[in-house]
Every structure is written in C-alpha cells, then in structure tokens.
Design a protein around this motif. Structure first.
Motif, short mmCIF file in Angstrom:
data_model
loop_
_atom_site.label_atom_id
_atom_site.label_comp_id
_atom_site.label_asym_id
_atom_site.label_seq_id
_atom_site.Cartn_x
_atom_site.Cartn_y
_atom_site.Cartn_z
N ALA A 4 0.83 -1.21 0.00
CA ALA A 4 0.00 0.00 0.00
C ALA A 4 0.86 1.26 0.00
CB ALA A 4 -0.93 -0.01 1.21
N GLN A 5 0.44 2.26 -0.77
CA GLN A 5 1.14 3.53 -0.86
C GLN A 5 0.17 4.67 -0.60
OE1 GLN A 5 3.12 4.08 -4.61
NE2 GLN A 5 4.29 2.16 -4.47
N SER A 6 0.74 5.80 -0.19
CA SER A 6 -0.05 7.03 -0.19
C SER A 6 -0.23 7.49 -1.63
CB SER A 6 0.66 8.12 0.62
OG SER A 6 0.80 7.72 1.97
N LEU A 7 -1.34 8.15 -1.91
CA LEU A 7 -1.59 8.70 -3.23
C LEU A 7 -1.80 10.20 -3.12
CD1 LEU A 7 -4.05 6.03 -4.72
CD2 LEU A 7 -1.57 6.20 -5.02
N PRO A 8 -1.10 10.98 -3.95
CA PRO A 8 -0.18 10.54 -5.00
C PRO A 8 1.06 9.87 -4.43
CG PRO A 8 -0.06 12.92 -4.73
CD PRO A 8 -1.19 12.46 -3.87
N ILE A 60 -2.77 8.76 -23.86
CA ILE A 60 -3.97 7.96 -23.65
C ILE A 60 -4.54 8.26 -22.26
CG2 ILE A 60 -3.35 5.98 -25.11
CD1 ILE A 60 -2.32 4.61 -22.51
N TYR A 61 -5.83 7.96 -22.11
CA TYR A 61 -6.40 7.85 -20.78
C TYR A 61 -6.00 6.48 -20.23
CZ TYR A 61 -9.27 11.93 -21.79
OH TYR A 61 -9.70 13.21 -22.09
N LEU A 62 -5.61 6.44 -18.99
CA LEU A 62 -5.13 5.19 -18.40
C LEU A 62 -5.84 4.94 -17.08
CD1 LEU A 62 -3.15 2.82 -18.43
CD2 LEU A 62 -1.42 4.30 -17.44
N VAL A 63 -6.50 3.77 -16.99
CA VAL A 63 -7.16 3.34 -15.76
C VAL A 63 -6.26 2.31 -15.11
CG1 VAL A 63 -9.24 2.35 -14.76
CG2 VAL A 63 -9.41 3.77 -16.82
N THR A 64 -5.76 2.62 -13.93
CA THR A 64 -4.67 1.84 -13.33
C THR A 64 -5.10 0.48 -12.78
OG1 THR A 64 -5.02 2.87 -11.16
CG2 THR A 64 -3.46 3.94 -12.67
N GLY A 65 -6.37 0.09 -12.96
CA GLY A 65 -6.86 -1.11 -12.30
C GLY A 65 -7.15 -0.76 -10.87
N SER A 66 -6.19 -0.97 -9.99
CA SER A 66 -6.24 -0.41 -8.64
C SER A 66 -4.91 -0.63 -7.94
CB SER A 66 -7.39 -1.01 -7.81
OG SER A 66 -7.16 -2.37 -7.53
N LEU A 67 -4.72 0.15 -6.92
CA LEU A 67 -3.59 0.03 -5.99
C LEU A 67 -4.14 0.05 -4.57
CD1 LEU A 67 -1.35 2.81 -7.58
CD2 LEU A 67 -0.70 0.39 -7.53
N TYR A 68 -3.46 -0.59 -3.67
CA TYR A 68 -3.82 -0.41 -2.26
C TYR A 68 -3.29 0.95 -1.82
CZ TYR A 68 -5.68 -5.08 -1.42
OH TYR A 68 -6.47 -6.21 -1.42
N GLN A 69 -4.20 1.77 -1.31
CA GLN A 69 -3.89 3.14 -0.90
C GLN A 69 -3.91 3.24 0.62
OE1 GLN A 69 -6.97 5.92 -1.85
NE2 GLN A 69 -5.72 7.74 -1.45
N ASP A 94 -4.11 5.12 9.18
CA ASP A 94 -4.02 3.71 9.56
C ASP A 94 -5.00 2.83 8.78
OD1 ASP A 94 -6.29 4.75 10.69
OD2 ASP A 94 -6.05 3.74 12.63
N GLN A 95 -5.56 3.36 7.69
CA GLN A 95 -6.50 2.59 6.89
C GLN A 95 -5.96 2.34 5.49
OE1 GLN A 95 -10.09 5.11 7.50
NE2 GLN A 95 -10.97 3.31 8.49
N ILE A 96 -6.39 1.22 4.89
CA ILE A 96 -5.99 0.86 3.54
C ILE A 96 -7.24 0.71 2.68
CG2 ILE A 96 -4.86 -0.88 2.09
CD1 ILE A 96 -3.02 -1.49 4.43
N TYR A 97 -7.21 1.32 1.51
CA TYR A 97 -8.32 1.24 0.56
C TYR A 97 -7.84 0.63 -0.75
CZ TYR A 97 -10.56 4.59 3.72
OH TYR A 97 -11.09 5.20 4.82
N ASN A 98 -8.75 -0.01 -1.45
CA ASN A 98 -8.48 -0.55 -2.79
C ASN A 98 -8.92 0.53 -3.78
OD1 ASN A 98 -8.38 -2.03 -5.17
ND2 ASN A 98 -9.17 -3.89 -4.24
N THR A 99 -7.96 1.22 -4.39
CA THR A 99 -8.24 2.48 -5.08
C THR A 99 -7.84 2.43 -6.55
OG1 THR A 99 -7.92 3.71 -3.02
CG2 THR A 99 -7.78 4.96 -5.08
N CYS A 100 -8.75 2.86 -7.40
CA CYS A 100 -8.52 2.96 -8.84
C CYS A 100 -8.29 4.42 -9.21
CB CYS A 100 -9.73 2.40 -9.59
SG CYS A 100 -9.65 2.59 -11.38
N SER A 101 -7.25 4.68 -9.98
CA SER A 101 -6.96 6.03 -10.46
C SER A 101 -7.21 6.11 -11.97
CB SER A 101 -5.51 6.42 -10.19
OG SER A 101 -5.21 6.34 -8.81
N VAL A 102 -7.73 7.24 -12.41
CA VAL A 102 -7.89 7.52 -13.84
C VAL A 102 -6.99 8.69 -14.19
CG1 VAL A 102 -9.49 8.14 -15.67
CG2 VAL A 102 -10.28 6.71 -13.78
N ILE A 103 -6.18 8.49 -15.22
CA ILE A 103 -5.16 9.48 -15.58
C ILE A 103 -5.41 9.95 -17.01
CG2 ILE A 103 -2.68 9.83 -15.87
CD1 ILE A 103 -2.37 7.47 -13.81
#
Length: 290
Positions: A55-59, A75-84, A88-97
């Motif tokens: 898990a990483q902080s975003l950005p 291109i537009y890029l959908v990252t799938g997801s990263l653990y954010q 003390d919490q972790i989320y399953n997060t998708c970014s659109v670029i």
C-alpha cells in the motif's frame, strides 16, 4: 465524437512483485499497434498483486509512473487499482489518468471482498468522470458489481460506460460474466470487466454492450481486448430500447416507489438470521480435537 477506442489488458502478472515494467511494455505495444487507441484499462491490483503491504499514499511513486506512461502515449489510463494507505486505513483504489499525465479522479472500492479481503476499508463515494466531447464513465471494482445498486447509482449520475477492473481466480468467474451482462442490460450501459490471468487470476474478461450483448469474452490467455464504444448507439438504446424493446432506465426514473429494503425503519430480521459475516469453516472438523 461518437466513438471512443478502449483496450482492456488481460495480462499474465506475478503476485507480490512490481509488475509495472511488464504493464508498461504492453501499454506501449498497444498504442504503437493501434494509433487510434484512446484508453487503456488494467485489471484490479495489477501493479503489485493482492498484498496490502504494498500500500502507498496517493499521489505516490506507482501512480506517478502511470501518469508518465499515460502522457508519453497520449492515452487515458485506468490503473486497475492500488492499495492506498490513508493514516491507519488501507483502501483498494482505482486512479484515472488523462493523456496529459494528470489524475482525473480516484475511486475507493465500496465492497471489499469480505470476509476474504480483510483489513481493507470500504469507500463510500460513487465516482464518475466526464471526457469532454465524448461521454460519462463510471468506476467499479470487482465485488462491487455483485450489488446491483452500485452500477445503478453510477448510471443514475450519468455514467454510460462502467470501467470495472477485477481480480478473480475462483470458480465463480462464470457467474460474474452473467452479472456483467445483467448490469449492462438493466442499466443500458457498456460494462468493461477486465480480469488478470496467469498466477493472479483466471482471465475470462468480458466487454458487454448496452443491450447485454457480448462484444467480446476472453479466454484464459494473455490478451489485448480492443473495442469501440459507440455513444450514439448507446444513447439510442436508452431512448428507444435495445432492438426497440425495454426502456428500463426510463421506467426506473418514472416509477415513484420507495423500495422497502432501503427504509431504515423497517425490520431486517430475515437477513439478521444469516449470522455474522465471517469465513466459513468445515462442518466436518471437531473443534474439540487438537
């Protein structure tokens, strides 16, 4: 613009490793081969796999690498997801670029796959984004689509295409194909359901049109799934019905009814009888034996 070209990348990735350079190679090849490509969609947790320790902080570093990749390939890029990680919490997060390398939005998975995706917090916001002159897109991740309210909420906010990264390596993948088709038909939207393959998942990605029709269903090998979203066609389906048949979005809009399952004052005793949300155990094991 009536049409928009999307490539879903069903990739053979490795769990608990940094897959970015494998992904980067495939994105570059896709754009080089198909110059008309507008967007690339990755599978859920594509970059590092399913381990929350990544898990990483975003950005953060991983997201920034995707920003550079999107900008370099326009291109537009959908990252799938990263653990954010947020405190003390972790989320399953998708970014659109965007093609300019800017993060347009982030979506935190509302329904982690409990009781198995443990330690992951639930998001609480439905996320859509508009591409000017093109259309409206909604974000959903894996287990979210098992709850039809989620896709309906996105379409209620205007979503015409649901981008749905997933990571399924279990026997219920065939059921998910049916759920994708049902969500598309009920909400008259495109469903772009992209899974991984190889060590991480079983593949069988699916792209469905607004009548519930299968545009493409992948098998279990690595595959680039290129298809064209036709927004004129989608809007005609919503206005006139698929093949001139049902118009469910209009019926949903026009029906003034309060669904009992959403009235908090009503009893949920039937569901309470199901017991706690926990991992099942074998009925053949005697807990009294060591």
């Amino acid at each position: 613009m009536s049409t928009f070209m999307i490539a879903g990348l069903q990739l053979n990735l490795v769990n608990n490793e940094d897959n970015f350079y494998r992904i980067q190679q495939q994105v570059v090849l896709a754009k080089k081969r198909f110059l008309q490509l507008d967007m690339v969609v990755l599978s859920e947790l594509a970059t590092f796999g399913s381990a929350p320790r990544f898990a990483q902080s975003l950005p953060g570093d991983a997201e920034q690498r995707y920003c550079q990749l999107a900008m370099e390939n326009e291109i537009y890029l959908v990252t799938g997801s990263l653990y954010q990680r947020i405190n003390d919490q972790i989320y399953n997060t998708c970014s659109v670029i965007s093609p300019h390398g800017e993060v347009i939005c982030r979506y935190q998975k509302i329904y982690p796959f409990l009781p198995y995706e443990t330690g992951i917090s639930s998001g609480n916001e439905f996320t859509t984004f508009n591409i000017p002159g093109v259309g409206c897109f909604g974000l959903s991740i894996c287990y979210d689509m098992w709850f039809p309210e989620t896709v309906r909420a996105l379409c209620y906010q205007g979503a015409e295409v649901i981008i749905h990264p997933t990571l399924t390596n279990t026997i219920d993948r065939d059921v998910e194909l049916s759920i994708s088709r049902a969500n598309a038909a009920m909400n008259q939207c495109y469903m772009v359901d992209i899974n991984a393959t190889g060590e991480l998942a079983v593949g069988k990605s699916i792209v469905v049109g607004p009548g519930g029709e299968v545009i493409h269903q992948a098998q279990t090998n690595q595959e680039l799934i290129l298809f064209e979203v036709d927004f004129d066609y989608l809007r005609r389906v919503r206005e006139q019905g698929w093949q001139g048949l049902g118009q469910p979005l209009k019926s949903f809009r026009d029906k003034t009814i309060e669904f009992p399952q959403y009235q908090k004052k009503l009893s949920t005793s039937a569901l309470n009888k199901l017991g706690p949300l926990q991992k099942p155990t074998s009925p053949n094991l005697d807990s009294s034996q060591g």
